[in-house]
Design an enzyme around this catalytic site. Structure first.
Site, PDB file in Angstrom:
ATOM      1  N   GLU A  89       0.888  -1.174   0.000  1.00 34.85           N
ATOM      2  CA  GLU A  89       0.000   0.000   0.000  1.00 34.85           C
ATOM      3  C   GLU A  89       0.917   1.212   0.000  1.00 34.85           C
ATOM      4  O   GLU A  89       1.567   1.512   0.998  1.00 34.85           O
ATOM      5  CB  GLU A  89      -0.928  -0.038   1.219  1.00 34.85           C
ATOM      6  CG  GLU A  89      -2.094   0.929   1.123  1.00 34.85           C
ATOM      7  CD  GLU A  89      -1.758   2.275   1.735  1.00 34.85           C
ATOM      8  OE1 GLU A  89      -1.387   3.195   0.950  1.00 34.85           O
ATOM      9  OE2 GLU A  89      -1.859   2.417   2.950  1.00 34.85           O
ATOM     10  N   GLU A  91       4.173  13.215  -4.397  1.00 29.76           N
ATOM     11  CA  GLU A  91       3.527  13.150  -3.088  1.00 29.76           C
ATOM     12  C   GLU A  91       4.310  13.982  -2.067  1.00 29.76           C
ATOM     13  O   GLU A  91       5.465  13.698  -1.766  1.00 29.76           O
ATOM     14  CB  GLU A  91       3.431  11.702  -2.611  1.00 29.76           C
ATOM     15  CG  GLU A  91       2.605  11.560  -1.345  1.00 29.76           C
ATOM     16  CD  GLU A  91       2.429  10.106  -0.935  1.00 29.76           C
ATOM     17  OE1 GLU A  91       1.330   9.750  -0.475  1.00 29.76           O
ATOM     18  OE2 GLU A  91       3.393   9.329  -1.076  1.00 29.76           O
TER      19      GLU A  91
END
Length: 495
Positions: free
Chosen positions: A253, A388
């Site tokens: 993830e 990010e």
């Protein structure tokens, strides 16, 4: 460092230091002060933890437990988490600086995950296959993989551990946990509850330390069957490559650059609150942060103004206080990264509408704070819109129509989550179908549940956590053939 509280790893049911004799210092992100120490483990500690987990899986009482008995242990663990939720949440806030209100809510919800997988443990059924050959009986069964390594990040240690641990244990695996070196304390305290719940020694073990010192030893250990990792995509790729050497199972993830899309027909009051929640809750330190706010051109100015006004009133401060809305960044290196990205955005021509610096309030000077920051007139080719940041930084990007929104939203290497704000249900369903993301929220944001599968498309990861799908990530299927005929068929012919 003397005077600091020390926390220990658990290996084979016993508290242990590290074979290196070294300790890692944990600092409080709000005060900037050291407050705890955890063992700085080496390769020998990894070996001991994996061997303990392997022995528990192959020869210990855990291997003999029925699935129903495993479920009872998980339910008991959930009860103990509920009992100690306040203490665990306070440890987590002190360790990672996130709001106690959020950590408390997360920890109080954790028992539901263990209850869910406790109930699921004995509901995993094989099947009887209708054979296409005579005189055979064929059935399937699901079996655990073996030793699972869980590697967790610093932003929500117990929640993201639970997303791995509950399913792994329900499936019958044993576990070695490696928490972030920055936020290990709550995990080390949590694991003590497993012994109290009655889990056999060696089923749950921990090692703490730096990834560059023990990460490869964990991931590549020959007795490890699976690695479940949450973190950045670059580290995830390294984990994936290391696991591939042993053809291990993985769940990854990873990062996100999630679009939160506001259409002109949306309830703008709700949409603005959703935009704020999507990026400034948790100080933007969440993989599902709605860091790209896509706003339809016709309402772009109004939404931008409302978002800026709302965020400008956010209260920064002590994360333990109920009236604090934005806490510090968890680590000093991460704060530097956030500030560097802000500088990059300004250099690329994005318009800084709010924040963009360290707060001037003297009461916050010792903490690792960054002001809630909003950039306007961002284009999707800017680094601030593509990489990010993992901090309280929002990019507002205008779009023209549905097709333009879909194009911009999907123009990213990531695909973890997306939000859509509209009162048109046809549009909502169409957008949900078109968006390349593992989770799509419509008229809400940052909602998760033990029963809802979670995971990413593209570079946001592999596999799913939570829900019924998750337990199959920790199982393998065996097919059994029984010959019912008299005698053995021709051994030279594939039947």
């Amino acid at each position: 460092m003397s005077g600091l509280e020390r926390f220990f790893n658990t290996v084979n049911g016993a508290p242990v230091q590290s074979t290196t004799g070294r300790w890692l210092v944990s600092e409080n992100p709000y005060t900037g002060e050291p407050w705890a120490e955890v063992p700085q483990c080496g390769v020998a500690d990894v070996e001991a933890a994996v061997e303990a987990a392997h022995a528990a899986f192959t020869t210990g009482p855990w291997a003999a437990l029925t699935a129903t008995a495993r479920g009872k242990l998980l339910r008991r663990l959930g009860d103990l988490i509920a009992r100690d939720a306040e203490r665990l949440a306070k440890l987590e806030t002190r360790d990672n600086g996130k709001l106690y209100a959020e950590m408390s809510g997360q920890v109080r919800y954790l028992p539901e995950y263990y209850y869910y997988f406790a109930g699921l443990a004995d509901k995993i059924e094989g099947g009887v296959l209708p054979p296409d050959k005579s005189d055979v009986f064929i059935y399937t069964k699901h079996e655990p993989l073996g030793v699972v390594v869980c590697i967790t990040p610093w932003n929500s240690p117990l929640l993201l551990l639970t997303w791995k641990l509950a399913a792994a244990l329900a499936a019958g695996n044993t576990v070695v946990i490696k928490p972030s070196e920055f936020t290990s304390v709550s995990t080390l305290e949590f694991v003590k509850l497993a012994e109290e719940a009655g889990f056999p020694s060696g089923v749950i073990n921990t090692v703490t330390g730096y990834g560059h010192e023990i990460g490869a030893a964990l991931v590549e250990h020959p007795k490890v069957a699976k690695v479940a990792f949450t973190g950045g995509d670059a580290t995830g790729a390294a984990v994936y490559a290391g696991a591939a050497k042993g053809l291990k199972h993985v769940t990854l993830e990873l990062g996100g650059k999630s679009p939160n899309i506001i259409f002109e027909d949306a309830n703008l009051d709700d949409a603005v609150k959703g935009a704020i929640s999507g990026i400034f809750a948790a100080s933007g330190q969440t993989c599902i942060a709605g860091s790209r706010l896509l706003v339809q051109r016709s309402v772009y100015d109004e939404v931008s103004r409302r978002v800026v006004d709302f965020a400008a009133g956010a209260r920064l401060g002590d994360p333990m206080q109920a009236d604090t809305q934005v806490g510090p960044i968890t680590t000093q290196p991460q704060r530097k990264k956030v500030l560097d990205y802000i500088a990059v955005a300004k250099a690329e021509g994005a318009e800084c509408l709010l924040g963009g610096k360290v707060p001037a309030d003297s009461a916050l000077k010792n903490g690792w704070f960054v002001e809630p920051t909003i950039f306007g007139n961002v284009t999707n080719d800017m680094r601030i819109a593509r990489e990010e940041v993992f901090g309280p930084v929002l990019s507002i990007i205008p779009f023209e129509d549905d097709e333009d929104a879909i194009r911009i939203a999907n123009d990213t290497i990531y695909g973890l989550a997306a939000g859509v704000w509209t009162q048109n249900m046809r549009r909502a369903v169409r957008m949900a179908d078109a968006l390349k993301a593992g989770t799509v929220w419509v008229n809400t944001y940052r909602a998760v549940s033990f029963l809802a599968p979670f995971g990413g498309y593209k570079k946001s990861g592999i596999g799913r956590e939570n829900g019924q799908e998750a337990i199959y990530e920790y199982l393998q299927t065996k097919c059994v053939w029984l010959n019912l005929a008299e005698g053995v068929p021709n051994p030279f012919v594939l039947r």
